[in-house]
Enzyme design. Sequence first.
Site, mmCIF file in Angstrom:
data_model
loop_
_atom_site.group_PDB
_atom_site.id
_atom_site.type_symbol
_atom_site.label_atom_id
_atom_site.label_comp_id
_atom_site.label_asym_id
_atom_site.label_seq_id
_atom_site.Cartn_x
_atom_site.Cartn_y
_atom_site.Cartn_z
ATOM 1 C CG HIS A 160 -9.367 -24.004 -4.147
ATOM 2 N ND1 HIS A 160 -9.434 -23.265 -2.998
ATOM 3 C CD2 HIS A 160 -8.062 -24.263 -4.353
ATOM 4 C CE1 HIS A 160 -8.208 -23.090 -2.529
ATOM 5 N NE2 HIS A 160 -7.365 -23.682 -3.322
ATOM 6 N N GLY A 161 -13.143 -23.485 -6.987
ATOM 7 C CA GLY A 161 -13.989 -23.981 -8.057
ATOM 8 C C GLY A 161 -15.433 -23.727 -7.720
#
Lengths: 471, 373
Positions: free
Chosen positions: A319-320
């Site tokens: 997600h990051g």
Amino acid sequence: MVFSSVLFLFRFLPLFMICYFIAPGRMKNIVLLLGSLIFYAWGEPVYAVLMLFSTVSDYVHGRLIESKRGTRAAKWLLVSSLCINLLLLGFFKYADFLIGTVNAVFGTTFPLFELGLPIGISFYTFQTMSYTIDVYRGEAKVQKNLLDFGVFVTMFPQLIAGPIVKYRHVAERLHNRRADIEKISYGAKRFVTGLAKKVLLANNIGLLWSIIKEAEYARMSVLTAWLGIVAFSLQIYFDFSGYSDMAIGLGAIMGFEFPENFDYPYISASITEFWRRWHISLGSWFREYVYIPLGGNRKGLPRQMINILIVWMLTGIWHGAGWNFLLWGLWFALFLVLEKMFLGKVLAHVPRLFGHIYCLVVVIVGWVLFELESVSAIGGYLQAMFGLNGRGLLDRRGLYLGRENAVLLIIGVISSTPLCFKLLEKLKKSGSGYGMALYHLGEKLVPAALLLLSIAYVVEASYNPFLYFRF
Amino acid sequence: MKEKVEAWLTVGIICGILLAFTVVDLIKEDRFFSETENRILASRPKYSKESLLDGTLMEKYEEYITDQFVGRDKWISIKTGTDMLLQKKEINGVYLAKNDYLIEQHLPADFSPELVEKRLALLERLVDRFDAKVMLVPTADNILTDKLPAYTEDFDQKAFLDTVRERIGEEHYVDVYRVLWEHRNEDIYYRTDHHWTTRGACYGYAAWAEAMELEEGAYNTDETAVVTNEFLGTLHSKINMPVKPDTIEYLPMTEDVPKKIVYDMTVKKDSFYEKSYLDTKNKYGFFLDDNHAFVEIKTNCKNGKSLFVIKDSYANCTVPLLAMHYEKVYVIDLRFMNGKLIPFMEGYEKKGDMDVLILYNCVHFLEEFQYYG
């Protein structure tokens, strides 16, 4: 290009759809490929080359794996394909994160690359990896047509925000699809619903979060902190699921059937259930290509725990590129493990309401880890949420923001449950002429109204009155 | 069969909406300027290879079609109307207050202690040098508090003004807060604009006259005359919804003293008031011909006294009230001024021979008060 813009709704979409529907048979894929490249290159002209490279690389690897089937070479070709994909992803998404971490730990000063993240790279690399793996495993037939394969990778509806479509789910539709009017009608309604979720709900509820996120956490009341993070919870759900709805809708208009990505996640009564309802296509990807190959639950409980840990660390970091995302993944791993050990059984024996409360608290606290990047911000915010900063339950700011956003938040909460959908179904099944007429009328008026309202909000986003003087 | 017809209808409606607006948008003419937004709208970007490759062309094109989108103002009204339906009491930083008042929001977080300190230091220098009077006018959010929505929390201008008073000393401070607060139930602010009204300015004048120990000439607020009943001000622009228009009034007796006015050293007039603005959106421009870097006023009041006003637009309706006490009045708007302020002022009048008044609303003062030398 984003869906919720004048550019997409009143330039790209009409032009593309007209070309697409007048193009005969095989030409449709050419229109779709060119349209997708323009869509992507609009914001990222240079990175379009990267996506094309990725496409050709996986196409070639697929063909070679097929020709070397059963030999050791096939395995090495798979490894080569995965390495290329993961290196691309690793370089563009994680290189600066790693360098930054090394610099911080060892006091070094390696320069960062500071390249912008190519939009959608996390999605399309996962899609192409699913292809080569499936071809290697013999679960998908190799694609010999570069055009059809290019369409699969670059297809604009799900290119930038999912769902992550596995190749074998659309393989048939890449060269043989038909969109009848019922499908088009369904797709159009689904698209408008998604647009409204994004523009009317996510963006507006997001304004509340952006105000609270900027405030000082040490002086924040419990009410304000919860308002803020609940607003973020709704924002990210409507934003993400809205994008998925738009993708699924656009796909349906062209005759594709993309997998569902969200199934009212906030009504879950356990974290296990939440992850069956949230970002389903990502969960199923990790399950199929990481969790099960690692042994899943077939090698005893300790090994299963480790597998869960690995999968959720990866899910987090997907997600990051940041430690907070890793933490976020581990947070869920913790509760999934607890649920496997004993909590699941406990939850099954208490009223479902407790499960709902438990699940929502875990998920909402999780969003703090997800959304705030530094340890001090996370700590400060959690203290505010649980009243540990000594600022009390209520303050004027919280009451003001709560009053100002109450109606919007109530609409948001209701829309995150299947209530409206169930009412519609009831009306449809009532069978009475009156109910049916109402249903058909609503089915047309509601999307029309949502579309017009969404346009107003899209246009207003650029409203910028300049009041004092004019140069 | 029935289902097919229904499906065609649904598709027809959705595609119809998208296509209709696309077509109308493509054939309609571009606008150069938006009156509601008071700004020049983006125009069609010029093509170049560099701008295509680095993506700025696409960015500019997107800005262009969004700015020029058909029915832009109407869409914005629909959005605002929806916000109102959602029971929002604040739109675009404007409170929808009681009695049809629009009141601009000023959050405490926008005014840091550092900013306050910076402005105060600049103010002190000017006060010390010229023995100036300081008149900082609180904005409506701090005075019309009983009209605000519940639980609002705005920058505390009373506390700020107490600091100002303490720093510059009682003898330099004009207490306009107290007099406006006493008259808070009168129309001292426009309902649709961020300025104070002529009535508000009259009370401001009274506070100034008291501080200057003047005896003559308190204005009677009942002697105002209406110049227009159709004023929709800046706060109306921010929400762009139908509201009850405002009334602009002025004091006819300020025209009794003959005078010569020179705007920016070029344009000469003999009235404080410019009727031509009443036909435009910017009707507040009626006072002192809107904003100018430098205005010189010579009156027939042959007393040899002169006044420098360093000001924002709140002063535009106030200067006519002050002018009758002076032979010469100089009005400086620092936003439009280049060069050094103090040498400029001393080039006109010797130090000590003039009165100086610093007249801003508190918010403009904190946001904009800035000068060199």
